[in-house]
Write an enzyme that holds these catalytic residues in place. Structure first.
Site, PDB file in Angstrom:
ATOM      1  N   ARG A  52      -8.214 -12.114  27.358  1.00  0.00           N
ATOM      2  CA  ARG A  52      -8.164 -11.058  28.598  1.00  0.00           C
ATOM      3  C   ARG A  52      -7.577 -10.068  27.756  1.00  0.00           C
ATOM      4  O   ARG A  52      -6.924 -10.076  26.897  1.00  0.00           O
ATOM      5  CB  ARG A  52      -7.722 -11.557  29.743  1.00  0.00           C
ATOM      6  N   GLY A  53      -7.143  -8.740  28.502  1.00  0.00           N
ATOM      7  CA  GLY A  53      -6.503  -7.550  28.091  1.00  0.00           C
ATOM      8  C   GLY A  53      -7.844  -6.889  27.707  1.00  0.00           C
ATOM      9  O   GLY A  53      -8.428  -7.263  26.661  1.00  0.00           O
ATOM     10  N   ALA A  54      -7.784  -5.403  27.891  1.00  0.00           N
ATOM     11  CA  ALA A  54      -8.955  -4.842  27.523  1.00  0.00           C
ATOM     12  C   ALA A  54      -9.259  -4.504  26.166  1.00  0.00           C
ATOM     13  O   ALA A  54     -10.250  -4.644  25.750  1.00  0.00           O
ATOM     14  CB  ALA A  54      -8.597  -3.290  28.172  1.00  0.00           C
ATOM     15  N   ARG A  89     -16.701  -8.801  32.644  1.00  0.00           N
ATOM     16  CA  ARG A  89     -15.729  -8.472  33.482  1.00  0.00           C
ATOM     17  C   ARG A  89     -16.055  -6.980  33.798  1.00  0.00           C
ATOM     18  O   ARG A  89     -16.091  -6.221  33.076  1.00  0.00           O
ATOM     19  CB  ARG A  89     -14.386  -8.653  32.967  1.00  0.00           C
ATOM     20  N   GLN A 200       0.230 -13.372  34.291  1.00  0.00           N
ATOM     21  CA  GLN A 200       0.400 -13.176  32.830  1.00  0.00           C
ATOM     22  C   GLN A 200       1.619 -12.708  32.089  1.00  0.00           C
ATOM     23  O   GLN A 200       1.788 -12.744  31.059  1.00  0.00           O
ATOM     24  CB  GLN A 200      -0.897 -11.545  32.354  1.00  0.00           C
ATOM     25  N   ASP A 241      -6.206  -0.669  31.500  1.00  0.00           N
ATOM     26  CA  ASP A 241      -7.773  -1.226  31.452  1.00  0.00           C
ATOM     27  C   ASP A 241      -8.790   0.113  31.372  1.00  0.00           C
ATOM     28  O   ASP A 241      -9.845  -0.095  31.060  1.00  0.00           O
ATOM     29  CB  ASP A 241      -8.150  -2.243  32.304  1.00  0.00           C
ATOM     30  N   ASN A 251      -4.781  -0.188  36.095  1.00  0.00           N
ATOM     31  CA  ASN A 251      -3.860  -1.344  35.116  1.00  0.00           C
ATOM     32  C   ASN A 251      -3.874  -2.370  36.240  1.00  0.00           C
ATOM     33  O   ASN A 251      -4.264  -2.635  37.399  1.00  0.00           O
ATOM     34  CB  ASN A 251      -2.496  -1.015  34.776  1.00  0.00           C
ATOM     35  N   LYS A 252      -3.289  -3.594  35.745  1.00  0.00           N
ATOM     36  CA  LYS A 252      -3.165  -5.009  36.527  1.00  0.00           C
ATOM     37  C   LYS A 252      -2.515  -4.485  37.856  1.00  0.00           C
ATOM     38  O   LYS A 252      -1.777  -3.798  38.071  1.00  0.00           O
ATOM     39  CB  LYS A 252      -2.328  -5.720  35.858  1.00  0.00           C
TER      40      LYS A 252
HETATM   41  O1  MRU Z   1      -6.839  -9.228  33.816  1.00  0.00           O
HETATM   42  P1  MRU Z   1      -6.349  -8.997  32.508  1.00  0.00           P
HETATM   43  O2  MRU Z   1      -5.174 -10.183  31.975  1.00  0.00           O
HETATM   44  O3  MRU Z   1      -7.320  -8.716  31.487  1.00  0.00           O
HETATM   45  O4  MRU Z   1      -5.547  -7.697  32.722  1.00  0.00           O
HETATM   46  C1  MRU Z   1      -4.972  -6.997  31.603  1.00  0.00           C
HETATM   47  C2  MRU Z   1      -3.957  -6.015  31.948  1.00  0.00           C
HETATM   48  O5  MRU Z   1      -4.146  -5.387  33.176  1.00  0.00           O
HETATM   49  C3  MRU Z   1      -3.330  -5.173  30.773  1.00  0.00           C
HETATM   50  O6  MRU Z   1      -2.212  -4.630  31.312  1.00  0.00           O
HETATM   51  C4  MRU Z   1      -4.576  -4.141  30.290  1.00  0.00           C
HETATM   52  O7  MRU Z   1      -5.615  -4.867  29.991  1.00  0.00           O
HETATM   53  C5  MRU Z   1      -3.767  -3.595  29.071  1.00  0.00           C
HETATM   54  S1  MRU Z   1      -4.056  -4.692  27.579  1.00  0.00           S
HETATM   55  C6  MRU Z   1      -3.509  -4.022  26.356  1.00  0.00           C
END
Ligand code: MRU
Length: 362
Positions: A52-54, A89, A200, A241, A251-252
């Site tokens: 996960r993470g963009a 996603r 996370q 993201d 973002n999250k």
């Molecule tokens: O749902 P996730 O864990 O993929 O969400 C990730 C985030 O929101 C991160 O902060 C974002 O992707 C930046 S990652 C460098």
């Protein structure tokens, strides 16, 4: 970065021609790696959040295309693969960026060349991600250094979710400046939002900071405002993201509330962003960015390590209570102090962002 003292990346090709990842759903209590042998494995890894993470989602998708092209490299197979991966996603634009890049790169090639070309291109994208994040680290280091020179104290940085090396191939985005500061000998301490519902922050950010020996404290998601009111946060740095052409930041979930608290308390609020996370097609983040809605059980249940050493899942809400699970939110550009990118620090507005279009890459 380090795992038990050994340098690792989050994704790597194996000698027998497949790809391996760290299963992030098992951290922090178990370090388990998983083989991705075909495109369906890659799609599952993204959908189930083993990765996960963009940025890491994007690179995993690129390898997913490469795994598919090894066996089926026709135009129809390329289309079916890309169409399937891109849906894994919805919110992180890097997924679309990486898949569309692979589609455009491979389409003009004869099918017989696509297998090897796709593999090499995915590896190049992984290396490029590392270089970009290292450059983001240097850009953000200047901000941390300036705070340290001014205060002569440990720099307290608040972050949300995990935008560390686990969210990328290496270094991270929001945490890259932290690691760069550590290397530069600047004392730093990170406030880690636990980041419900999937935690996370508590499980991934805390784990990777501990592995690198960076001082940190996990806090509940609602603590950030209180800490800011009491002068305990020098700067907030988060990942993202998707960022619109006007500087709205997705973002999250919960990031927006941290930005509001930072604004109210005069705490600078930075977003670390590879330029690939810009969605040039969008103007209004709140109206236009698709927000992932995930299953209720991520809210109604928690899992963790019990005192008897077993990992268990428990329900925390009454049976029958409904739960809503929005994965992301949008922070309007007016609340963002600046965007830390591999091409330098820019303001979160359309004019400044446009300059990123043709500035040099690292
Ligand atoms: O749902 P996730 O864990 O993929 O969400 C990730 C985030 O929101 C991160 O902060 C974002 O992707 C930046 S990652 C460098």
């Amino acid at each position: 970065m380090l795992v038990n003292g050994n340098p690792r990346r989050t994704i790597w090709p194996t000698s027998d021609g497949v790809v391996e990842i760290i299963d992030q759903t098992r951290l922090p209590h178990e370090f388990v790696t998983v083989r991705l042998e075909n495109m369906r494995d890659a799609e599952h890894a993204i959908r189930s959040m083993q990765v996960r993470g963009a940025p890491l989602i994007g690179v995993t998708a690129a390898y997913g295309v490469a795994l598919s092209m090894k066996h089926h490299a026709s135009d129809a197979a390329l289309k079916a693969t890309c169409d399937m991966l891109v849906k894994a996603r919805p919110t992180a634009v890097n997924l679309r960026w990486a898949v569309e890049h692979m589609r455009e790169f491979l389409s003009p090639l004869p099918a017989v060349q696509r297998g090897e070309a796709a593999w090499n291109e995915a590896a190049r994208m992984a290396d490029q991600d590392v270089a970009i994040n290292a450059a983001i680290g240097q850009c953000g280091l200047a901000i941390i250094r300036e705070i340290h020179q001014r205060t002569r104290n440990t720099v307290n940085i608040l972050t949300h979710c995990n935008a560390g090396w686990l969210a990328t191939v290496d270094w991270g985005t929001a945490l890259a400046p932290v690691y760069a500061a550590q290397v530069a000998g600047i004392p730093v301490h990170v406030w880690v939002d636990e980041t419900r519902p999937r935690n996370q922050g508590a499980s991934l950010t805390a784990w990777e900071l501990a592995q690198q020996g960076v001082s940190h404290t996990v806090i509940v998601d609602n603590a950030g405002g209180h800490l800011m009111q009491h002068g305990l946060v020098d700067v907030a740095i988060v990942g993202t993201d998707r960022v619109t052409a006007t500087g709205d930041v997705c973002n999250k979930i919960g990031t927006y509330l941290k930005a509001l608290a930072a604004f109210d308390n005069g705490v600078p609020f930075y977003v670390a962003m590879p330029v690939s996370t810009l969605d040039w097609t969008l103007q209004d983040g709140v109206k236009e960015i698709p927000i992932e809605e995930r299953g209720e059980e991520e809210v109604t249940h928690l899992s963790g390590l019990c005192d008897d050493g077993q990992i268990r899942r428990v329900r925390i809400t009454p049976q029958g209570s409904k739960a809503a699970n929005y994965g992301f939110d949008v922070t309007p550009a007016r609340l963002v102090t600046g965007l830390i990118t591999e091409r330098g620090l820019v303001a979160a507005n359309a004019d400044a962002i446009r300059t990123l279009y043709d500035s040099p890459r690292p």
